[in-house]
Scaffold this active site. Structure first.
Site, mmCIF file in Angstrom:
data_model
loop_
_atom_site.group_PDB
_atom_site.id
_atom_site.type_symbol
_atom_site.label_atom_id
_atom_site.label_comp_id
_atom_site.label_asym_id
_atom_site.label_seq_id
_atom_site.Cartn_x
_atom_site.Cartn_y
_atom_site.Cartn_z
ATOM 1 N N ASP A 16 4.189 -4.728 3.214
ATOM 2 C CA ASP A 16 3.497 -5.269 4.389
ATOM 3 C C ASP A 16 4.442 -5.724 5.500
ATOM 4 O OD1 ASP A 16 1.076 -4.880 3.045
ATOM 5 O OD2 ASP A 16 1.229 -6.831 2.075
ATOM 6 N N LYS A 62 5.460 -1.372 8.163
ATOM 7 C CA LYS A 62 5.959 0.016 8.103
ATOM 8 C C LYS A 62 5.071 0.953 8.901
ATOM 9 C CE LYS A 62 5.383 -0.164 3.645
ATOM 10 N NZ LYS A 62 5.169 -1.595 3.457
ATOM 11 N N GLN A 113 4.566 0.262 -0.123
ATOM 12 C CA GLN A 113 5.033 -0.917 -0.847
ATOM 13 C C GLN A 113 6.407 -1.363 -0.295
ATOM 14 O OE1 GLN A 113 3.529 1.760 -3.117
ATOM 15 N NE2 GLN A 113 1.786 0.594 -2.408
ATOM 16 N N GLY A 118 -1.584 -0.483 2.274
ATOM 17 C CA GLY A 118 -2.498 -0.705 3.399
ATOM 18 C C GLY A 118 -1.662 -0.838 4.641
ATOM 19 N N HIS A 119 -1.723 0.174 5.505
ATOM 20 C CA HIS A 119 -0.906 0.168 6.715
ATOM 21 C C HIS A 119 -1.825 0.084 7.926
ATOM 22 C CE1 HIS A 119 2.249 2.691 4.317
ATOM 23 N NE2 HIS A 119 2.033 1.515 3.798
#
Ligand code: GDP
Ligand code: IMO
Ligand code: MG
Length: 422
Positions: free
Chosen positions: A13, A16, A222, A40-41
């Site tokens: 988080d 990225k 990650q 989750g991006h």
């Protein structure tokens, strides 16, 4: 042309998604190589928020080829939902390709993720409950259902065999309810039919792009400290988010990689359990969490928050062979009197500068801080290093000095353009 890796250099988080999106504008091919929809991006473009979990961030550029490499685990239901949500936002998945070797996350994996976490009692890992660990376990045990089976003629046989085997564990080990394979087959056959057109041998596509000198972007998910080997085991994920994982998980060799960019926040966060030396339990921690909107994209959980840890940074520079650092999310530190950076740990009275291999030793590590002047100015509109307040410039230069790696970009807000080169 570069083979550029962009990866998380802390516990995930770091932002990225934003940087991958920025570089994807020039990339010919973006490839994900590990993890699954535990990622989750969030990418913000013209005020519109795109939440990507499995689909590479290059999807927002129509010219870019987007590859889900062999090392990724794919939840058929979830990826179709993601494709549909993007379609509603006007984004096409025409240039999305899924490797035939990818392992499928199936209902029994979701069930087993939940059951095994519950069985650990208070000692759970705090997984995202997306079935990641159980799917990688099946892969290692060599009993998983791969994409070529899922969309191919072995669909029913492979699914029945897997379900039967896993029901024995669900019922026999955990006392759970068996999964109804007929219902699963009926539901998942429709997913197989829809996914078939995306499935191919992506390692050829990635290799051809490398060979033709195209710009290939390896999209990390990650973060380094969640790596199965190099992270804070056992509080890690079940894949390899380090730079080396990009080769294994995309099916091309290390010579394809020319640079490795590590994304850091200007502070540290983590979701899930496990050691975190610079964690703040006071109002400063709450302040940074709220200012940075530190609530999980995937699970909504509040992220644990603390100061920048340079012991971790030096470790992740080393294990990834970082060629450059990005310091993202500097803006949330606005309004704090002092900015602290952990430069070493006090381990039972001894000053240590290397991150311990045994996470249990971290419990005996107390951060040793250096303090720097804070800032009060709104920096979200700054687009060059010179425009930043002197104290921010100093903080960045000090991070560079303490970590021993050049900082090439900064992030000052969630939008695509809230960045600067330095
Ligand atoms: P990823 O998993 O590494 O892609 O990061 P996430 O998207 O899970 O979390 C980063 C969060 O911070 C998202 O909500 C982003 O929109 C947001 N974000 C990214 N960069 C910045 C920044 O420089 N400043 C602020 N305030 N927010 C940012
Ligand atoms: P992105 O790509 C932050 C964490 C979970 C948990 C541990 C194991 O958005 O940075 P898993 O479900 O993978 O078995 O959970 O790993 N975790 C992440 N934390 N960002 C992520 O991805 C994460 N993916 C997994 O919270 O502690
Ligand atoms: Mg995330």
């Amino acid at each position: 042309m570069p083979g550029k890796v962009i990866l998380g250099a802390q516990w995930g988080d770091e932002g990225k998604g934003k940087f991958i999106d920025i570089f994807a504008a020039q990339a010919d091919l973006v490839v994900r190589s590990q993890g699954g929809n535990n990622a989750g991006h969030t990418v913000v473009v013209d005020g519109v928020k795109y939440k990507l979990q499995l689909i590479p961030s290059g999807i927002l550029y129509p010219e870019c080829t987007n590859v889900i490499g062999p090392g990724v685990v794919v939840d058929p239901r979830n990826i179709l939902k993601e494709i549909d949500t993007l379609a509603e936002q006007g984004v096409s998945a025409d240039k999305l390709f899924i490797d035939a070797r990818c392992h499928c996350i199936l209902p029994w994996h979701l069930e087993l993720d939940a059951l095994s976490e519950k069985a650990r009692g208070g000692d759970d890992i705090g997984t995202t409950k997306k079935g990641i660990g159980p799917t990688y376990m099946d892969k290692s045990e060599r009993i998983g259902v791969r994409m070529h089976d899922f969309v191919g003629e072995r669909f029913e046989t492979a699914m029945r065999e897997a379900c039967e085997r896993k029901n024995k564990v669900i019922v026999g080990v955990y006392g759970g309810e068996p999964i109804d394979i007929e219902a699963v087959l009926a539901e998942y056959r429709t997913y197989a039919d829809r996914l078939r057109k995306y499935v191919t041998d992506t390692s050829i596509m990635t290799w051809n792009a490398v060979k033709e000198g195209k710009f290939v972007l390896f999209e990390g998910a990650q973060g380094t400290l969640l790596d199965l080997d190099m992270g804070t085991y056992p509080y890690v994920t079940s894949s390899h988010p380090v730079a080396g994982g990009c080769c294994i998980g995309s099916g091309v060799g290390p010579t394809a990689i020319t640079d490795v960019m590590g994304i850091f926040k200007s502070y540290t966060t983590r979701v899930g359990k496990g050691p975190f030396p610079t964690e703040l339990f006071d109002e400063t921690g709450d302040y940074i969490r709220n200012a940075g909107g530190e609530f999980g994209t995937v699970t909504g959980r509040p992220r644990r928050t603390g100061w920048f840890d340079a012991v971790i940074a030096r470790y992740t520079i080393r294990v990834n062979g970082l060629t450059e650092m990005v310091i993202n999310k500097i803006d949330p530190l606005r309004g704090l009197d002092k900015l602290k950076v952990c430069v070493a740990y006090d381990y039972k009275g001894e000053r240590i500068t290397e991150f311990p291999a045994n996470f249990a030793d971290l419990a005996d590590c107390t951060p040793i801080y250096e303090e720097f002047e804070g800032f009060d100015e709104d920096i979200t509109n700054c687009r060059s290093f010179d425009e930043l307040p002197k104290s921010v410039q100093n903080y960045i230069r000090e991070l560079e000095r303490i970590c021993g790696c050049k900082v090439t970009m900064l992030g000052v807000g969630p939008a695509r353009d809230q960045v600067m080169n330095i």
